[in-house]
Design a protein around this motif. Sequence first.
Motif: not given
Length: 392
Positions: A270-299
Amino acid sequence: MKNSTNGAVIIGGDFQGLGIARNLAPLDIPVIIVDTRFCIGRVSRYTDRYFSSPPLTDPEGFVDFLIRLAFEEGMKKWVLFPTSDRAVFILSKYRDRLSEYYLVPTPPWEITRLAYDKKLTHRLAEKLEIPAPITFFPQDLEELKDLVLDFPVILKPSVIANFFPVVKRKALPVRNRNELMEGYRYMSSIIPKDEIMVQEIIGGGAKNLYSFCSLFREGVVKAKIMARRLRQHPMDFGSATTFALTCEEPELERMSVRLLENIHYYGLSEVEFMFDQKDRTFKLLEINPRTWGWHTLGAKAGVNFSALLFMDMNDRSVSVDSFEKGVKWIREITDLPTVLTELIKKRMKIREYIESVRGKKELAVYSRRDPLPFVAELFLAPAMWYRRGFRS
């Protein structure tokens, strides 16, 4: 007897591990859960066996336990599924040893550490010119004093697994320089000073949180979903998502693929981003190298990540080209208190909540076909809230 010569060992039986067990059911393979304490996954109809394990804070003991388990249970090349950062650390650091007995989906440490240590992730983003929040890495109090900052900011650990289990928080917000110094001293009493990050706050709250989730192999996205994580607990600086909604944002995929391809990543992430409304860009927060908490949404949206990973690890060709948009995921036991808090603070209206839960959705724990885990979680809720630092 289930139709497989190998199966899956899920490390951690909370709602995340439970979701993996349920999503592996279509493959008709044996599933084992290991955990250090009683967990809701243990009582699932989709869990064949449960074993009590040593704590993940004892890596050597845990690895010895897994190897002994493989011998005693006659398991050969079963797939390991980590559900926590500490499990990821162990599988990556001891990958060569474990690979003699299991199929290990976690990459070698020289790759995994670039996601595990957020300081290294941030430097990777800088190298690839991927936007990220302004971040500083002071080595001591003197360097901290010299920083020119626009308050408020947050203090974050670069290695979550070393900090969160103690404090039950992923970050400490600070409003001024006195709070900054106090917070830094507090954090440095728990983790090494070189693991403390000072980061700008991207405004907008949870409504601006996004994720790109994928099964990635040899530079190719084999399966993916994208989602907005519209509610988390707590809402301002959350430690866990409580409500997510699938969406389509091509920029998330473009940046995520650059990151994963550059480090030769394999597996689920899971690669996490935050959308910055000031400059209208997505900014990287972190990478989770595994299943993430809400992974069942995928199925629920047509992408069964757990099953796809199992098949890929067993050299079966997999590829899913699309996913359904507008599908929702709800963590029942934490989303409702979060919503109540927002209603009390008048930051949400009742009709907004009702609208948010309408439509196609996946519940994290409750299932008519598998009801016992939900019943168990209701009884375990007070203890869970205490361990995880539930707060408004």
